[in-house]
Design a protein around this motif. Structure first.
Motif, short mmCIF file in Angstrom:
data_model
loop_
_atom_site.label_atom_id
_atom_site.label_comp_id
_atom_site.label_asym_id
_atom_site.label_seq_id
_atom_site.Cartn_x
_atom_site.Cartn_y
_atom_site.Cartn_z
N LEU A 161 3.49 4.19 -1.35
CA LEU A 161 2.92 3.22 -2.10
C LEU A 161 2.10 2.66 -1.17
O LEU A 161 0.70 2.05 -1.35
N THR A 162 1.95 2.75 -0.12
CA THR A 162 1.94 1.77 1.53
C THR A 162 1.71 2.88 2.51
O THR A 162 2.50 3.38 2.87
N THR A 506 -3.53 1.66 3.84
CA THR A 506 -4.20 1.38 2.18
C THR A 506 -3.33 1.28 1.28
O THR A 506 -1.60 2.28 1.01
N GLN A 507 -3.48 0.61 0.01
CA GLN A 507 -2.28 0.41 -0.73
C GLN A 507 -2.63 0.91 -1.80
O GLN A 507 -3.92 1.28 -2.95
N ARG A 508 -1.63 1.75 -2.56
CA ARG A 508 -1.92 2.96 -3.54
C ARG A 508 -1.23 2.78 -4.94
O ARG A 508 -0.34 1.61 -4.70
N LEU A 509 -1.83 2.55 -6.46
CA LEU A 509 -1.71 2.52 -7.57
C LEU A 509 -1.39 0.61 -7.94
O LEU A 509 -1.74 0.43 -8.99
N MET A 510 -0.31 -0.36 -7.24
CA MET A 510 -0.77 -1.48 -7.57
C MET A 510 -0.49 -2.23 -6.22
O MET A 510 0.04 -1.65 -5.21
#
Length: 540
Positions: A161-162, A506-510
């Motif tokens: 996610l990160t 870059t943080q993804r989804l949550m």
């Protein structure tokens, strides 16, 4: 010790009133047009000039325009403008220019070597070393630019996610203050990785060797680097050096420990970084199992290369009791066979000191030591018959702590010999004093010598070599411990010092915060469980 005859190679030299045998009273000169082509690179409008004298004959080579504080400010303004565009130039383009510089230096080595010898007085073979070092440095950073500077992925806090990217971005404008003892390579070799990393440079070469440094700047422009990317200023350190420290984004200084402290203080006041290569009182250890012929040959180069005017030069020589007399016999014989001369030719094993001040310092160290009981095994005399600042390669025995040459850096062709019986004691004695730049160990047992090296307080240690093995291995870092400096040139450290690390995540989804109605307390428990799981999985 004999004098050699010159064999000038051509280039910018104009023969003065002399015959080819370089009769006393004759002088070397440079074409005025050639000097003008170099000094046009200077940012200098003060109206003042400073003479450059040749140690070969004491005659003036040129008058160099001097920079005002306003000129230093202008040099930085030009460099900052150039750096903005340069930082957007691709690594491949920067590397291509470095490879063109590599070829130019090798193609023009006769001209470069002539100028180095004329300004510094060193033997031609030691001047030639400078062209090799600059060419190798340019090629190394061209070939390894992507390895050192490409953006790298790093593990993020939440796997999958990160995403974390770490960039290497240039500092901006690097200030380089270089010395006279290696006027071409020290003027360029620290700045080349700065350029590859996307920086501009404002350089202040030493006043005694401005022309060699200016030739380097000219070759950079010929290699395709933007003209304003490398600015050169001239003048006293109290004005120009201070102006650089007050304006640069990073400072690289090579010189004395006393001046290095002032540079470090100025950088600390501004909270900017610096790298400093400073003084040394370098030891060499000849162990009981050393190859004595090889050790004696190495000792000659370790102590008398560039007339001892070398930061990594050996000034203290510790020899095992078991081989002391046999080593000394060989070392003295090799030293007395050296050919001395202040000429442009290849025949000199050792050239001149650079100035009257340097000669006076060497004479003082030797005369004071002898007056207090030291013995001269060979050398010990000035040789004005060969050149105004010539001094014989000198080996001293019986040097004691009350003598200036015991602990103070001589920076000349003088070495002190000491016996030892126990190797641990030899290492302890080698580590005495405040310096820690370079050391050499001679032994036929490489593994044992390398184990001993770990206990020597020096930034570089050469096994069965004087200093060239570390200095010429551009992929390996080089620098000093203790009062011999801060930071490293060469290798990855030599280029990364000119960059800032920038982490981009870059943080993804949550988000990294409670979601889906989780309370802060429940979120804390989930994160704790995740940490325990990641440890069990062996994650960093």
């Amino acid at each position: 010790m004999s004098a050699s005859s010159p064999s000038p190679s051509g280039g910018p030299l104009v023969e003065g009133p002399r015959d080819p045998e370089h009769e006393p009273g004759a002088t070397y000169a440079l074409e005025p047009e050639y000097v003008a082509s170099l000094t046009r690179r200077l940012v200098a409008t003060s109206g003042e000039e400073s003479p450059v004298f040749s140690p070969l004959d004491g005659a003036p080579l040129a008058h160099v325009p001097q920079s005002s504080d306003g000129d230093v400010a202008e040099a930085f303004a030009r460099a900052r403008r150039a750096q903005q565009a340069w930082s957007r130039t691709s690594l491949d383009q920067r590397a291509a220019m470095m490879l063109r510089l590599h070829d130019l230096v090798l193609d023009r080595q006769d001209e470069i070597t002539d100028l180095i010898v004329l300004e510094s007085g060193k033997a031609r073979k030691h001047a030639f070393d400078e062209t090799l070092h600059v060419a190798m440095t340019a090629r190394y950073y061209a070939r390894t630019a992507h390895r050192h500077l490409d953006t790298r992925r790093h593990p993020g806090v939440v796997p999958g996610l990160t995403r974390v990217d770490v960039n290497r971005v240039p500092k901006g404008v690097v200030g380089i203050i270089s010395p006279w003892n290696y006027p071409f390579t020290m003027a360029l070799c620290d700045g080349l990785p700065a350029l590859v990393a996307g920086n501009a440079v404002v350089a202040k070469p030493d006043a005694q060797t401005m022309l060699s440094a200016l030739l380097g700047a000219q070759l950079l422009e010929e290699a395709g680097f933007p003209a304003e990317l490398w600015q050169v200023v001239a003048g006293p350190g109290s004005r120009v050096g201070t102006g650089i420290v007050e304006r640069a984004d990073y400072v690289c200084f090579t010189g004395s420990t006393a001046t290095g402290r002032l540079v470090a203080h100025g950088c600390a006041e501004r909270l900017i970084g610096c790298s400093l290569e400073l003084g040394g009182k370098n030891p060499m250890l000849v162990l009981r199992d050393a190859d004595l012929e090889r050790a004696a040959e190495g000792a000659v180069r370790a102590t008398f290369s560039n007339a001892g005017q070398l930061c990594v030069s050996v000034e203290r020589l510790f020899v095992a009791d078991q081989v002391y007399d046999r080593f000394v016999e060989r070392f003295v014989a090799r030293t007395e066979a050296m050919t001395l001369g202040a000429t442009l030719g290849w025949d000199n094993d050792m050239g001149s000191l650079i100035s009257q001040a340097q000669l006076d310092a060497v004479v003082h160290h030797v005369e004071e030591a002898v007056a207090k009981g030291a013995r001269v095994l060979t050398g010990g005399r000035a040789r004005p018959d060969l050149g105004p600042y010539m001094f014989e390669p000198t080996i001293l025995e019986g040097v004691t702590p009350d003598m200036a040459c015991f602990q103070d850096e001589t920076f000349g062709p003088v070495v002190s010999l000491y016996r030892f019986h126990d190797e641990a004691d030899a290492v302890a004695r080698a580590n005495e004093g405040e310096y820690g730049l370079n050391a050499a160990i001679y032994s036929q047992d490489g593994a044992r010598a390398r184990a001993i090296a770990r206990h020597v307080k020096a930034g570089t240690v050469n096994i069965n070599e004087a200093f060239g093995a570390t200095f010429a291995s551009i992929d390996a870092p080089m620098g000093g411990m203790r009062q011999s400096g801060v930071g490293r040139r060469q290798g990855a450290e030599g280029i990364l010092r000119y960059t800032e690390t920038q982490s981009v995540a870059t943080q993804r989804l949550m988000p990294i915060a409670p979601v889906l109605g989780l309370s802060d307390e429940r979120f804390a428990k989930v994160m704790t469980a995740n940490l325990r799981l990641l440890k069990k999985l062996g994650r960093a």
